[in-house]
Write a protein that holds these residues in place. Structure first.
Motif, short mmCIF file in Angstrom:
data_model
loop_
_atom_site.label_atom_id
_atom_site.label_comp_id
_atom_site.label_asym_id
_atom_site.label_seq_id
_atom_site.Cartn_x
_atom_site.Cartn_y
_atom_site.Cartn_z
N ARG A 65 -2.62 -21.25 32.52
CA ARG A 65 -3.57 -21.18 31.42
C ARG A 65 -2.97 -20.32 30.32
NH1 ARG A 65 -9.68 -18.65 31.35
NH2 ARG A 65 -10.17 -19.36 29.27
N GLY A 66 -2.77 -20.91 29.17
CA GLY A 66 -2.28 -20.16 28.01
C GLY A 66 -3.44 -19.87 27.08
N GLU A 67 -3.18 -19.16 26.01
CA GLU A 67 -4.25 -18.82 25.07
C GLU A 67 -4.85 -20.08 24.44
OE1 GLU A 67 -3.57 -15.67 22.10
OE2 GLU A 67 -1.89 -15.13 23.41
N HIS A 68 -4.03 -21.12 24.31
CA HIS A 68 -4.50 -22.32 23.61
C HIS A 68 -4.64 -23.54 24.51
CE1 HIS A 68 -4.04 -19.86 20.13
NE2 HIS A 68 -2.73 -19.76 20.31
N TYR A 102 -4.34 -25.44 28.77
CA TYR A 102 -3.84 -25.46 30.14
C TYR A 102 -2.63 -26.39 30.28
CZ TYR A 102 -8.40 -23.49 31.47
OH TYR A 102 -9.52 -22.70 31.60
N GLU A 149 -6.72 -29.12 26.45
CA GLU A 149 -7.32 -28.16 25.52
C GLU A 149 -7.97 -27.01 26.31
OE1 GLU A 149 -10.28 -30.26 23.33
OE2 GLU A 149 -8.85 -31.69 22.49
N PRO A 150 -8.18 -25.85 25.64
CA PRO A 150 -8.79 -24.73 26.36
C PRO A 150 -10.21 -25.02 26.85
CG PRO A 150 -8.47 -24.19 24.03
CD PRO A 150 -7.76 -25.47 24.28
N ARG A 151 -10.92 -25.96 26.19
CA ARG A 151 -12.32 -26.20 26.59
C ARG A 151 -12.44 -27.29 27.66
NH1 ARG A 151 -14.60 -30.52 23.77
NH2 ARG A 151 -13.03 -31.57 22.51
#
Lengths: 145, 124
Positions: free
Chosen positions: A89-92, A94, A111-113
């Motif tokens: 998991r990165g800041e922006h 997966y 995407e993160p969401r």
């Protein structure tokens, strides 16, 4: 030399599955709209099929192979058995890698969401399907030119 | 105050007709805990799927401009009730309780009341 030749022959066999694997990647992206990329690669880092958009697939496949090498050893060294999946998991968003039989892996960018629960469900299912396609291609050497 | 495991155990033992229950994080779609279920009801699948249900409703309310919160969601099937109850209170944002009930054995009003009580006592 003989080993190199065998690897090349195997690669050619793997590539016969490409259109089917690509179809699977497209269906997967349709089912999980938060995916920004999907890629199937051989465990040694060669792209089998890709739908990654702006991200360069060769680089992702090579990095997947490197991460896979560490993950396989880590899982083995801690008594967790064979490799199943890897989630970063990165800041922006997966990056998730799922085992697809013994010869291939499936790497997904999301995407993160994204719904991680669903990502896992669909990723595992798709990995199993790609395993069938790839193993099927490896068992049919007569089809390669 | 009860922890997740106790709350789920209570939900499946106290509430008549309970088939399975899960505590789900709908920011990730993953279950923090699950009890019951079995091969007829895969709670991992239910957690991921119902996360989409909750997210869709949250988005719909935003689009409608409703300044309100979801208390619970009821889904009625032919043979089952599915209850989704969002957690309120500190530190419990982004979680919901999911409860599947056998329609023939369950009392919906009572189940909803009991789930509300379990939720209010749950500390994550």
């Amino acid at each position: 030399m003989r080993r190199a030749l065998r690897q090349r022959a195997e690669r050619r066999q793997l590539m016969t599955a490409e259109p089917y694997v690509l179809g699977e990647l497209r269906r997967l992206r349709a089912r999980v709209p938060q995916l920004t990329g999907a890629l199937a690669a051989s465990v040694d880092g060669l792209v089998l099929a890709q739908d990654t958009g702006e991200v360069e697939p060769e680089g992702v496949a090579a990095l997947t192979a490197a991460a896979l090498g560490v993950a396989v050893r880590l899982s083995d060294a801690t008594g967790r058995g064979g490799f199943r999946e890897l989630l970063v998991r990165g800041e922006h968003g997966y990056v998730a890698t799922y085992a697809a039989g013994g010869a291939a892996v499936l790497t997904l960018l999301a995407e993160p969401r994204v719904n991680v629960g669903r990502l896992h469900l669909e990723g595992r299912r798709s990995g199993a399907r790609i395993a069938e396609l790839v193993d099927g291609a490896l068992e049919r050497p007569d089809l390669t030119p | 105050m009860a922890n997740a495991e106790t709350a789920l155990k209570e939900a499946t033992t106290v509430i008549d007709g309970a088939l399975g229950a899960a505590l789900v994080d709908y920011t990730s779609g993953m279950a923090l805990g699950a009890i019951g279920g079995g091969k007829d009801l895969d709670l991992t699948v239910a957690a991921a799927g119902n996360t989409d249900v909750v997210r869709a409703k949250v988005r719909t309310m935003e689009m409608l401009g409703l300044q309100d919160d979801i208390e619970d969601i009821l889904i009625t099937l032919g043979t089952q009730y599915h209850l989704i109850r969002l957690l309120k209170g500190r530190g419990a944002n982004g979680l919901f309780l999911y409860l599947a009930l056998d329609k023939n054995r369950a009392n919906l009003a009572m189940a909803r009341h009991q789930l509300k009580k379990i939720e209010s006592e749950l500390e994550v």
